[in-house]
Design a protein around this motif. Sequence first.
Motif, PDB file in Angstrom:
ATOM      1  N   UNK A   1       0.846  -1.205   0.000  1.00 51.70           N
ATOM      2  CA  UNK A   1       0.000   0.000   0.000  1.00 51.70           C
ATOM      3  C   UNK A   1       0.874   1.245   0.000  1.00 51.70           C
ATOM      4  N   UNK A   2       1.936   1.212   0.783  1.00 52.32           N
ATOM      5  CA  UNK A   2       2.836   2.358   0.838  1.00 52.32           C
ATOM      6  C   UNK A   2       3.513   2.578  -0.513  1.00 52.32           C
ATOM      7  N   UNK A   3       3.891   1.509  -1.183  1.00 49.92           N
ATOM      8  CA  UNK A   3       4.505   1.638  -2.505  1.00 49.92           C
ATOM      9  C   UNK A   3       3.552   2.347  -3.477  1.00 49.92           C
ATOM     10  N   UNK A   4       2.267   2.002  -3.410  1.00 51.51           N
ATOM     11  CA  UNK A   4       1.284   2.640  -4.290  1.00 51.51           C
ATOM     12  C   UNK A   4       1.178   4.132  -4.002  1.00 51.51           C
ATOM     13  N   UNK A   5       1.195   4.492  -2.723  1.00 55.53           N
ATOM     14  CA  UNK A   5       1.129   5.906  -2.358  1.00 55.53           C
ATOM     15  C   UNK A   5       2.381   6.651  -2.810  1.00 55.53           C
ATOM     16  N   UNK A   6       3.550   6.050  -2.575  1.00 55.13           N
ATOM     17  CA  UNK A   6       4.796   6.708  -2.950  1.00 55.13           C
ATOM     18  C   UNK A   6       4.899   6.887  -4.462  1.00 55.13           C
TER      19      UNK A   6
ATOM     20  N   UNK B   1      14.039  27.221   3.432  1.00 55.08           N
ATOM     21  CA  UNK B   1      14.027  26.698   4.794  1.00 55.08           C
ATOM     22  C   UNK B   1      13.163  25.473   4.977  1.00 55.08           C
ATOM     23  N   UNK B   2      12.320  25.166   3.988  1.00 55.61           N
ATOM     24  CA  UNK B   2      11.454  23.993   4.088  1.00 55.61           C
ATOM     25  C   UNK B   2      12.195  22.745   3.599  1.00 55.61           C
ATOM     26  N   UNK B   3      11.709  21.579   4.035  1.00 52.81           N
ATOM     27  CA  UNK B   3      12.296  20.317   3.598  1.00 52.81           C
ATOM     28  C   UNK B   3      12.192  20.203   2.081  1.00 52.81           C
ATOM     29  N   UNK B   4      13.245  19.688   1.476  1.00 53.08           N
ATOM     30  CA  UNK B   4      13.279  19.540   0.019  1.00 53.08           C
ATOM     31  C   UNK B   4      12.641  18.220  -0.391  1.00 53.08           C
ATOM     32  N   UNK B   5      11.342  18.074  -0.052  1.00 51.20           N
ATOM     33  CA  UNK B   5      10.514  16.980  -0.567  1.00 51.20           C
ATOM     34  C   UNK B   5       9.838  17.520  -1.818  1.00 51.20           C
ATOM     35  N   UNK B   6      10.289  17.095  -2.981  1.00 54.41           N
ATOM     36  CA  UNK B   6       9.928  17.736  -4.248  1.00 54.41           C
ATOM     37  C   UNK B   6       9.408  16.717  -5.241  1.00 54.41           C
ATOM     38  N   UNK B   7       8.449  17.151  -6.055  1.00 54.85           N
ATOM     39  CA  UNK B   7       7.922  16.324  -7.130  1.00 54.85           C
ATOM     40  C   UNK B   7       7.968  17.112  -8.428  1.00 54.85           C
ATOM     41  N   UNK B   8       8.448  16.478  -9.489  1.00 53.28           N
ATOM     42  CA  UNK B   8       8.455  17.077 -10.822  1.00 53.28           C
ATOM     43  C   UNK B   8       7.439  16.345 -11.681  1.00 53.28           C
ATOM     44  N   UNK B   9       6.480  17.114 -12.212  1.00 49.23           N
ATOM     45  CA  UNK B   9       5.371  16.549 -12.979  1.00 49.23           C
ATOM     46  C   UNK B   9       5.433  17.017 -14.432  1.00 49.23           C
TER      47      UNK B   9
ATOM     48  N   UNK C   1       4.414  11.431 -10.817  1.00 41.66           N
ATOM     49  CA  UNK C   1       5.578  12.315 -10.904  1.00 41.66           C
ATOM     50  C   UNK C   1       6.687  11.711 -11.748  1.00 41.66           C
ATOM     51  N   UNK C   2       7.332  12.586 -12.520  1.00 38.93           N
ATOM     52  CA  UNK C   2       8.477  12.152 -13.323  1.00 38.93           C
ATOM     53  C   UNK C   2       9.699  11.899 -12.437  1.00 38.93           C
ATOM     54  N   UNK C   3       9.866  12.750 -11.440  1.00 41.01           N
ATOM     55  CA  UNK C   3      10.970  12.607 -10.497  1.00 41.01           C
ATOM     56  C   UNK C   3      10.470  12.948  -9.104  1.00 41.01           C
ATOM     57  N   UNK C   4      11.127  12.346  -8.104  1.00 43.75           N
ATOM     58  CA  UNK C   4      10.738  12.577  -6.708  1.00 43.75           C
ATOM     59  C   UNK C   4      12.003  12.694  -5.878  1.00 43.75           C
ATOM     60  N   UNK C   5      12.095  13.778  -5.118  1.00 42.60           N
ATOM     61  CA  UNK C   5      13.196  13.961  -4.178  1.00 42.60           C
ATOM     62  C   UNK C   5      12.638  13.982  -2.762  1.00 42.60           C
ATOM     63  N   UNK C   6      13.288  13.338  -1.832  1.00 45.18           N
ATOM     64  CA  UNK C   6      12.946  13.424  -0.420  1.00 45.18           C
ATOM     65  C   UNK C   6      14.183  13.884   0.323  1.00 45.18           C
TER      66      UNK C   6
ATOM     67  N   UNK D   1      17.309  12.190  -4.729  1.00 40.53           N
ATOM     68  CA  UNK D   1      16.473  11.687  -5.815  1.00 40.53           C
ATOM     69  C   UNK D   1      16.050  10.257  -5.526  1.00 40.53           C
ATOM     70  N   UNK D   2      14.746  10.004  -5.652  1.00 43.91           N
ATOM     71  CA  UNK D   2      14.194   8.669  -5.398  1.00 43.91           C
ATOM     72  C   UNK D   2      13.821   7.953  -6.701  1.00 43.91           C
ATOM     73  N   UNK D   3      13.428   8.716  -7.720  1.00 43.57           N
ATOM     74  CA  UNK D   3      13.089   8.098  -8.998  1.00 43.57           C
ATOM     75  C   UNK D   3      13.291   9.115 -10.101  1.00 43.57           C
TER      76      UNK D   3
END
Length: 400
Positions: free
Chosen positions: A122-127, A364-372, A389-394, A398-400
């Motif tokens: 389930x977590x994989x689907x959300x991520x 100053x915010x966490x660099x949790x980013x999504x590129x769409x 998302x094309x790319x995801x950073x946490x 880079x995560x993907x």
Amino acid sequence: MTAQLVITNIRLATACQYSKPYGQTLGSAIAVDQGKVTWIGQAEDAPQAKITIDGNNGWLTPGLIDCHTHLIFGGNRANEFEWRQQGVSYSEISNRGGGIMSTVQATRLATDASLLHAAQKRLDALMAEGVTSLEIKSGYGLSLEQELRMLRLARQLQNQNPVTITTTLLAAHALPPEFASKDLYIDHIVNDILPGAAAENLVDAVDVFCEGVGFSVAQCENVFKAATSLGLRVKGHVEQLSNLHGSALVAKYQGLSVDHIEYLSNQDIPLIKAANTVAVLLPAAFFFLKETQCPPIQALRDAGVAMAVATDCNPGTAPQASLLTAMNQACVLFGLTPEESFTGVTRHAAAALNLPSKGQLAVGFDADLLLWNIESPAELSYGINLVKPEKRWIAGELQL
């Protein structure tokens, strides 16, 4: 100034409280260092970076936040769904061993490994859809040993995945069969389960199911008093099936969120606003149960109450591990605008989980980013299973 990462050629939907829709900025680049956003501006002014990525004119957003899930549970209740569609009544389903207690039994009997394996799927689907932070509730153990086990497993999922997971103790979810009365079980929560969870640092917040089929306002207040004495924030499943003014109780204790709220009274809305409590909308459960009573969206909007959107992922009333679908449902079923839905899974969802450094693109915010790869942020709410998302950073990685 130097940075670990610079992303250029992007459009920014910051989710900040700017006048432009989606918190759009004029910047076309963003810099990240040590897990934080360190700069936003024009590409020609960007700092030197170890890594520079061309965003190909895509949209960059904060990571999405699912602020209400029951992600860990044993078994499923597909058989009950089939029975219900065949016309079997709720009482008959209960007589056949269905309902929440069937999930409690399945969860208690499941091994740690099987619970983790199922929750990970389930977590994989959300991520995959861009969720970078989420809440996981207990509530299917309903004993000291089992509730703490669920919270430990949630912490284990945190350790095994590049996401932020907050844990919520929902022991006041239903009456377990080994207790003769709800009052006796509430005493067990207050005297044993809550202190045990706090002693192991397993819990970030405490939830209750304040409803006729759940627990009374007085019983829930006993839980809130105990939680507050331990320094824990509270929230509530309230006004889902009836109006017990559970939202007013949550506001009285400066609660993080009131969740469901289909039967929320207009008279309680100013209390929610004054307490800075977030209204969490759970349209998947509304859809799955074919409900007709909608939350008072316009009254919440007029009062300026922050509205979040979440999946409510659970086996009985919201078997859905798609936050993007919940965004669409919030728009179609409840009348949110796509921008409100977007804010509901970013800035307002962060507030519902007490994550002040998440949910916005700002220095100053966490660099949790999504590129769409989309033309407009409205596409996140518009389509069902059309975008990811094309790319995801946490934290800038880079995560993907």
